[in-house]
Design a protein around this motif. Structure first.
Motif, PDB file in Angstrom:
ATOM      1  N   GLU A  30      -0.762  13.783  -3.166  1.00 23.61           N
ATOM      2  CA  GLU A  30      -2.109  13.629  -2.586  1.00 23.61           C
ATOM      3  C   GLU A  30      -2.434  12.152  -2.372  1.00 23.61           C
ATOM      4  O   GLU A  30      -2.938  11.750  -1.315  1.00 23.61           O
ATOM      5  N   LEU A  31      -2.119  11.338  -3.372  1.00 16.36           N
ATOM      6  CA  LEU A  31      -2.390   9.907  -3.245  1.00 16.36           C
ATOM      7  C   LEU A  31      -1.515   9.274  -2.172  1.00 16.36           C
ATOM      8  O   LEU A  31      -1.974   8.427  -1.394  1.00 16.36           O
ATOM      9  N   ALA A  32      -0.263   9.682  -2.126  1.00 17.58           N
ATOM     10  CA  ALA A  32       0.640   9.136  -1.110  1.00 17.58           C
ATOM     11  C   ALA A  32       0.137   9.461   0.291  1.00 17.58           C
ATOM     12  O   ALA A  32       0.177   8.619   1.199  1.00 17.58           O
ATOM     13  N   ASP A  33      -0.374  10.694   0.463  1.00 21.45           N
ATOM     14  CA  ASP A  33      -0.883  11.093   1.776  1.00 21.45           C
ATOM     15  C   ASP A  33      -2.126  10.294   2.145  1.00 21.45           C
ATOM     16  O   ASP A  33      -2.274   9.856   3.303  1.00 21.45           O
ATOM     17  N   ARG A  34      -3.027  10.086   1.172  1.00 19.89           N
ATOM     18  CA  ARG A  34      -4.251   9.352   1.460  1.00 19.89           C
ATOM     19  C   ARG A  34      -3.969   7.882   1.742  1.00 19.89           C
ATOM     20  O   ARG A  34      -4.652   7.246   2.558  1.00 19.89           O
ATOM     21  N   LEU A  35      -2.981   7.316   1.091  1.00 16.61           N
ATOM     22  CA  LEU A  35      -2.667   5.898   1.259  1.00 16.61           C
ATOM     23  C   LEU A  35      -1.662   5.644   2.377  1.00 16.61           C
ATOM     24  O   LEU A  35      -1.462   4.501   2.789  1.00 16.61           O
TER      25      LEU A  35
END
Length: 327
Positions: free
Chosen positions: A27-32
């Motif tokens: 999720e964090l990788a997708d948002r960043l």
């Protein structure tokens, strides 16, 4: 967001971690806009800065911002930064018991990183604010931060302001004023201003305002009373009547009956006491005296004597009425 440098991306990651309890790596990788490996490096970077980022494996796991033993730097938006800085500066001035030294240290750290645009807003509020000591008891009233800032700038720049106002009696009015100073009491914020329509100085509570707007009309300096003294006198109870009564009762007996602070008792002899009473309502004062249950004589004012006589006649008629009122 893949084009962000590592530091900017780490700060963006911190914002995300503060926005909800748990994030998974994907999720964090997708948002960043980066890989999960980059997320792990950014998490390590935050840990090195002092942020306790916890990681849990398996179903329901993910990254979570925990509580650390030392406070790392905080990320604040503009509104939060202004609110914190103003609160710290007021606390550093001694308005919060025991908080002055700690507030000053925190303020020094915050001051080093504030952008110039926020310094100007904070300075406007503080440069236009005085503190009125000794009135911090009770629940604080909520005010509009934007209205506070508008009025502070008007005080600083000597520009007229307009706003809707609900008076103590509940009447809604529109006001045009020349703001001079903000005064904070710990519970409430007040504005001292020259009321253009009433041509006199007035005190306004900010929590009773709405639609506050600064104008472009600048006004010249006007001689004015000391704002702290003026506001303090304005918000004190307006005691309009001072009464002196001789009561046919010993001082101790009266002291047991009276719980109000606004009386002065002086023993004239063993069975007679001088009572000095202050109040803003003659009918309430008359009721208070009748409740004592002792013979008494009002020395002053004459208006209280008349009120007692009227009340006595009314009660006599009520007690002697033997037939229902026919209308």
């Amino acid at each position: 967001m893949a084009d962000l440098d590592p530091t900017a991306r780490a700060l963006q990651l911190l914002n995300l971690l503060q926005s909800r309890p748990v994030w998974t790596g994907p999720e964090l990788a997708d948002r960043l806009g980066v890989t999960t490996r980059s997320v792990r490096r950014d998490v390590d970077r935050l840990r090195a800065l002092g942020y306790p980022v916890n990681a849990a494996q398996g179903s329901g796991g993910g990254y979570q911002l925990g509580a650390g033993r030392a406070l790392p730097p905080l990320l604040l938006d503009d509104e939060e930064a202004v609110a914190v800085a103003v609160s710290l500066r007021l606390a550093a001035g001694g308005t919060v018991a025991g908080a002055s030294d700690a507030a000053l240290r925190a303020l020094t750290k915050l001051d080093q990183v504030l952008p110039a645009r926020l310094r100007s807003e904070i300075t406007a509020i503080l440069a236009s604010t005085d503190m009125l000591a000794g009135r911090g008891a009770g629940a604080a009233e909520q005010i509009d931060g934007e209205a506070l800032l508008q009025l502070a700038k008007c005080c600083r720049d000597r520009r007229r302001a307009t706003f809707g106002y609900v008076a103590r009696e509940g009447a809604a009015t529109e006001r045009r004023v020349e703001p001079v100073r903000l005064v904070a009491t710990g519970r409430r914020w007040y504005l001292m201003a020259w009321d253009l329509d009433r041509e006199d100085w007035r005190t306004f509570r900010l929590d009773r305002m709405d639609g506050v707007a600064g104008t472009t009309w600048q006004f010249p300096f006007r001689e004015h009373p000391d704002p702290v003294t003026y506001v303090g006198e304005s918000i004190s109870s307006p005691h309009r009547h001072e009464a002196v009564i001789v009561v046919r009762a010993p001082l101790d007996a009266l002291r047991e009956r009276l719980g109000t602070r606004e009386v002065t008792l002086t023993a004239l002899d063993a069975g007679t006491t001088r009572l000095e009473l202050v109040g803003d309502n003659l009918h309430w004062m008359a009721f208070h005296l009748s409740w004592l249950g002792f013979d008494l004589e009002v020395s002053e004012p004459a208006e209280l004597v008349e009120t007692l006589a009227t009340l006595g006649s009314r009660m006599t008629r009520a007690a002697g009425a033997g037939t229902p009122y026919a209308g």
